[in-house]
Write an enzyme that holds these catalytic residues in place. Structure first.
Site, PDB file in Angstrom:
ATOM      1  N   GLU A  55      16.508  15.118  74.354  1.00  0.00           N
ATOM      2  CA  GLU A  55      17.840  14.764  73.882  1.00  0.00           C
ATOM      3  C   GLU A  55      17.907  14.904  72.370  1.00  0.00           C
ATOM      4  O   GLU A  55      18.748  15.622  71.831  1.00  0.00           O
ATOM      5  CB  GLU A  55      18.212  13.339  74.310  1.00  0.00           C
ATOM      6  CG  GLU A  55      18.611  13.215  75.768  1.00  0.00           C
ATOM      7  CD  GLU A  55      17.416  13.227  76.711  1.00  0.00           C
ATOM      8  OE1 GLU A  55      17.561  13.678  77.866  1.00  0.00           O
ATOM      9  OE2 GLU A  55      16.318  12.772  76.297  1.00  0.00           O
ATOM     10  N   GLN A  96      22.541  14.908  80.505  1.00  0.00           N
ATOM     11  CA  GLN A  96      22.581  14.966  81.960  1.00  0.00           C
ATOM     12  C   GLN A  96      23.261  13.727  82.537  1.00  0.00           C
ATOM     13  O   GLN A  96      24.060  13.808  83.461  1.00  0.00           O
ATOM     14  CB  GLN A  96      21.165  15.120  82.507  1.00  0.00           C
ATOM     15  CG  GLN A  96      21.114  15.527  83.963  1.00  0.00           C
ATOM     16  CD  GLN A  96      19.711  15.896  84.384  1.00  0.00           C
ATOM     17  OE1 GLN A  96      18.851  15.005  84.528  1.00  0.00           O
ATOM     18  NE2 GLN A  96      19.459  17.180  84.570  1.00  0.00           N
ATOM     19  N   PHE A  97      22.944  12.583  81.972  1.00  0.00           N
ATOM     20  CA  PHE A  97      23.647  11.323  82.231  1.00  0.00           C
ATOM     21  C   PHE A  97      23.840  10.637  80.884  1.00  0.00           C
ATOM     22  O   PHE A  97      22.966  10.713  80.015  1.00  0.00           O
ATOM     23  CB  PHE A  97      22.844  10.412  83.173  1.00  0.00           C
ATOM     24  CG  PHE A  97      22.783  10.906  84.588  1.00  0.00           C
ATOM     25  CD1 PHE A  97      23.697  10.478  85.534  1.00  0.00           C
ATOM     26  CD2 PHE A  97      21.809  11.813  84.977  1.00  0.00           C
ATOM     27  CE1 PHE A  97      23.645  10.933  86.845  1.00  0.00           C
ATOM     28  CE2 PHE A  97      21.736  12.280  86.276  1.00  0.00           C
ATOM     29  CZ  PHE A  97      22.658  11.842  87.225  1.00  0.00           C
ATOM     30  N   ALA A  98      24.952   9.953  80.724  1.00  0.00           N
ATOM     31  CA  ALA A  98      25.231   9.284  79.448  1.00  0.00           C
ATOM     32  C   ALA A  98      24.155   8.274  79.100  1.00  0.00           C
ATOM     33  O   ALA A  98      23.906   8.011  77.913  1.00  0.00           O
ATOM     34  CB  ALA A  98      26.590   8.604  79.490  1.00  0.00           C
ATOM     35  N   ASP A  99      23.500   7.704  80.120  1.00  0.00           N
ATOM     36  CA  ASP A  99      22.428   6.732  79.874  1.00  0.00           C
ATOM     37  C   ASP A  99      21.338   7.315  78.976  1.00  0.00           C
ATOM     38  O   ASP A  99      20.719   6.604  78.191  1.00  0.00           O
ATOM     39  CB  ASP A  99      21.798   6.309  81.204  1.00  0.00           C
ATOM     40  CG  ASP A  99      22.831   5.914  82.237  1.00  0.00           C
ATOM     41  OD1 ASP A  99      22.876   4.738  82.600  1.00  0.00           O
ATOM     42  OD2 ASP A  99      23.607   6.790  82.666  1.00  0.00           O
ATOM     43  N   PHE A 100      21.099   8.615  79.107  1.00  0.00           N
ATOM     44  CA  PHE A 100      20.008   9.248  78.363  1.00  0.00           C
ATOM     45  C   PHE A 100      20.367   9.514  76.903  1.00  0.00           C
ATOM     46  O   PHE A 100      19.524   9.964  76.129  1.00  0.00           O
ATOM     47  CB  PHE A 100      19.604  10.562  79.035  1.00  0.00           C
ATOM     48  CG  PHE A 100      19.204  10.415  80.482  1.00  0.00           C
ATOM     49  CD1 PHE A 100      18.782   9.188  80.991  1.00  0.00           C
ATOM     50  CD2 PHE A 100      19.276  11.493  81.339  1.00  0.00           C
ATOM     51  CE1 PHE A 100      18.420   9.051  82.326  1.00  0.00           C
ATOM     52  CE2 PHE A 100      18.916  11.363  82.680  1.00  0.00           C
ATOM     53  CZ  PHE A 100      18.484  10.149  83.175  1.00  0.00           C
ATOM     54  N   ILE A 101      21.608   9.229  76.533  1.00  0.00           N
ATOM     55  CA  ILE A 101      22.024   9.454  75.151  1.00  0.00           C
ATOM     56  C   ILE A 101      21.251   8.553  74.195  1.00  0.00           C
ATOM     57  O   ILE A 101      21.129   8.851  73.001  1.00  0.00           O
ATOM     58  CB  ILE A 101      23.551   9.239  75.007  1.00  0.00           C
ATOM     59  CG1 ILE A 101      24.106  10.028  73.821  1.00  0.00           C
ATOM     60  CG2 ILE A 101      23.904   7.758  74.894  1.00  0.00           C
ATOM     61  CD1 ILE A 101      25.622  10.094  73.786  1.00  0.00           C
ATOM     62  N   HIS A 134      21.607   5.138  85.539  1.00  0.00           N
ATOM     63  CA  HIS A 134      22.488   6.289  85.721  1.00  0.00           C
ATOM     64  C   HIS A 134      23.950   5.864  85.829  1.00  0.00           C
ATOM     65  O   HIS A 134      24.776   6.619  86.330  1.00  0.00           O
ATOM     66  CB  HIS A 134      22.095   7.080  86.970  1.00  0.00           C
ATOM     67  CG  HIS A 134      20.776   7.766  86.884  1.00  0.00           C
ATOM     68  ND1 HIS A 134      19.581   7.102  87.008  1.00  0.00           N
ATOM     69  CD2 HIS A 134      20.461   9.069  86.667  1.00  0.00           C
ATOM     70  CE1 HIS A 134      18.584   7.963  86.887  1.00  0.00           C
ATOM     71  NE2 HIS A 134      19.080   9.156  86.673  1.00  0.00           N
TER      72      HIS A 134
END
Length: 660
Positions: free
Chosen positions: A397, A419-424, A464
């Protein structure tokens, strides 16, 4: 004695000596100013000049340099304006950041220099982006990024090196291994024999050089540049020593005295002057004359900077530095055709139109190429636009976001898909410390769009399903867009892509395939930061955004049957925040419920509640009420998730408001 691998004329040798000597003489003068309390801090590069000067001498003028604290010789060798340089260190109005940042935290675009930030390794992925721009446009320049031994432990160092190797980018990474990360010796930082050993693991070229031998540094850079342009990025470890503290206040008590004695014999300027005397016949008298000439080249500019004006705070001027004006130049022919689209179709449609209109757009992310992304937004894009523009990344990221900065600096328009906002959260440093503050500090506008699928309601569990959009509201310099309708998904994304400023675009996963709408088969740009009244009413206002809009519309329809007319305001953007539309509605209805999907504490509506209390208090007939999801992680089981979400308490909260 050091020896070059090529012949130098007497004048060439003297010029090179001047380049080595200038940063040393400037530093010695700055240390005096520090003791006089005329500058606040100094990170010394004394003893390391051969690296900065040697690298800059060996590279071409069109090559990018991404320096760190101890690379003064890079700036002086590139011919950076000395008056502005001194003003920068003194915090003066005429400095490169106008007093908004300090020391070497600045860049000089016309000199192809991209400045550092305090978060070590954060600019290394930026070099990847610059190098990728060179590769895509076949422009033949390289990007050269510096870091110290301490920064090699940071995640962004590893992400950047890996990305450069995978994409075969024309980039050079230089580690100035000076023995200590502040006070931590290298034997407590890494277990391999040399840091350059890591090159093999990434598939990079690797070289270890004597960083105090300018000739060896220059030879290595010339080889590395050629190699990088031929598809093999290179990691260079330059062995050197820090002759002063990490910064002057930290001192050097933690360094054994014998270390200083050992490295004093390897001083790069002493070694070069010895070579000048032995091989070029330069006398001591001539050396002294050169020193006087070097001093005279900068002392007047320093004296002028000491007398320069301090910056004056002008709030409007400061705020204007956050964003560049938005000018839409939509040259497409209008169309009257429409079609039914799902939320996900509208996003895909918007991307497709932008990519067809402008070759400067490219998108990076995990599994977005042949696979089409986990939500299939970019499905088919590789066949239409090619792998150069639809780019799979490793699982990174921060590396991808930093790369986007470099691409944007070169005028490209990168999109990064989380891929998912959580990974931001893994890229938080890049967004907050590189991207959001960039233009305020010194950078040109960065046209970067970050797409982030967010939201709960799909039984995806705590990693997620998060809605992190509120995390970024307190960081000026970012635009935050959260569409709730198909039409907004289409047009607001298109607007985000063409906005010259950084935009975080949050797409609700549950809406992707659950709502449909007839929309024009052409995107229509509009300014970001305009709320909409989705339903007129007079009994109370519900202010919301994203999934909250659908909850609000459903309950407003249900309460209309009970005789209540509720006004529904869709914020659409959290930054810029259209408080004027909210204020007008509150003044009209006198009661307000703030509805959000994120948890209550420090959610977006906390800020809005404060604004309403401060500016609309006299118009309120009831307390401002919030309806939020619980302050807890998002549970996985659908029954647990249903009770977690704000929607489960919306009727109860609304009844309380209306009954007040």
């Amino acid at each position: 004695m050091i020896q070059p691998h090529q012949n130098y004329t007497r004048q060439q040798a003297i010029d090179l000596y001047k380049h080595l000597l200038l940063p040393r003489r400037i530093e010695e003068r700055m240390l005096k100013l520090l003791r006089q309390n005329k500058i606040s801090k100094w990170f010394s590069g004394i003893g390391q000049e051969a690296i900065s000067v040697g690298v800059t001498e060996a590279l071409h003028k069109q090559d990018y340099l991404l320096p760190m604290h101890r690379n003064l010789g890079l700036f002086t060798t590139r011919g950076v304006d000395l008056y502005k340089l001194f003003c920068q260190w003194l915090g003066k109005a005429d400095g490169f950041t106008g007093g908004r940042d300090r020391s070497f935290h600045f860049g000089v675009p016309e000199k192809r220099i991209v400045g550092m930030i305090s978060h070590l390794a954060a600019t290394i992925p930026v070099a990847d982006g610059l190098a990728l721009a060179s590769q895509l446009r076949n422009e033949g320049f390289v990007a050269c990024s510096f870091c110290g031994d301490g920064a090699t432990s940071e995640g962004e160092f590893h992400e950047a090196l890996n990305l450069a190797a995978v994409w075969k980018l024309p980039v050079i990474f230089i580690i100035e291994n000076n023995g200590y990360g502040l006070s931590t010796p290298t034997n407590e930082q890494y277990a391999c024999n040399d840091l350059v050993d890591r090159a093999l693991g990434y598939g990079l070229g690797g070289m270890k050089v004597d960083g105090n031998n300018i000739f060896e540094v220059m030879d290595a850079i010339r080889k590395a540049r050629k190699s990088a342009l031929n598809g093999t990025p290179t990691l260079i470890e330059a062995k050197t020593f820090r002759m002063r503290g990490h910064e002057e206040a930290s001192g050097t008590f933690y360094v054994p005295d014998e270390k200083f004695e050992e490295w004093k014999k390897k001083d790069p300027i002493d070694r070069f002057s010895q070579w000048l005397q032995a091989e070029q016949g330069i006398t001591e008298k001539e050396l002294e004359s050169i020193k006087e000439e070097v001093d005279s080249s900068f002392l007047p500019q320093l004296d002028r900077a000491l007398e320069a004006e301090d910056p004056k705070f002008d709030l409007n001027a400061e705020k204007q530095r956050l964003f560049s004006p938005v000018i839409f130049r939509n040259t497409a022919e209008p169309t009257s055709s429409t079609s039914e689209k799902r939320f996900v179709d509208a996003i895909q449609f918007s991307l497709q139109q932008a990519f067809e209109e402008d070759d400067d757009f490219l998108i990076m992310g995990q599994d977005i190429a042949e696979y089409g992304g986990v939500f299939k937004v970019t499905e088919g894009f590789v066949d239409q636009f090619g792998k150069d523009r639809i780019r799979n990344t490793p699982i990174i990221e921060a590396g991808a976001l930093g790369c986007a900065v470099g691409l944007a600096l070169e005028g490209l328009k990168p999109i990064v898909e989380m891929q998912f906002a959580d990974f931001i959260s893994c890229g938080y440093n890049q967004i907050i410390n590189n991207i959001s503050k960039a233009q305020y500090r010194w950078m040109p506008p960065l046209n970067i769009t970050v797409r982030a699928p967010h939201g709960a309601g799909v039984g995806a569990g705590p990693f997620h399903s998060q809605s992190p959009e509120g995390w970024f509201m307190q960081h000026p310099g970012l635009k935050i867009v959260v569409p709730a309708t198909v039409k907004d998904a289409q047009n607001l994304l298109y607007s985000s892509l063409h906005d010259p400023n950084p935009v975080l675009f949050f797409e609700h996963k549950k809406l992707y395939r659950s709502i449909r709408e007839m929309t024009p088969d052409q995107c229509v740009p509009e300014p970001l930061g305009q709320a909409k009244v989705r339903r007129e009413g007079h009994d109370a206002t519900i202010v919301t955004y994203g999934m909250g809009l659908h909850w609000a519309q459903d309950i407003a329809s249900a309460y209309a049957e009970k005789g209540f007319e509720l006004e529904v305001v869709d914020l659409r953007c959290l930054a810029p925040l259209d408080f004027e539309t909210v204020q007008q509605s509150v003044v009209k209805t006198n009661k307000v419920l703030l509805l959000q999907e994120p948890s209550a504490t420090l959610g977006p509506m906390s800020e809005l509640s404060s604004l309403i209390m401060e500016q609309c208090f006299e118009h309120l007939d009831a307390p401002v009420l919030r309806c939020s999801s619980h302050d807890m992680p998002i549970p996985y089981n659908p029954e647990l998730e249903k009770e977690y979400l704000a929607d489960a308490r919306l009727q109860e909260t609304l009844d309380k408001l209306l009954a007040y």
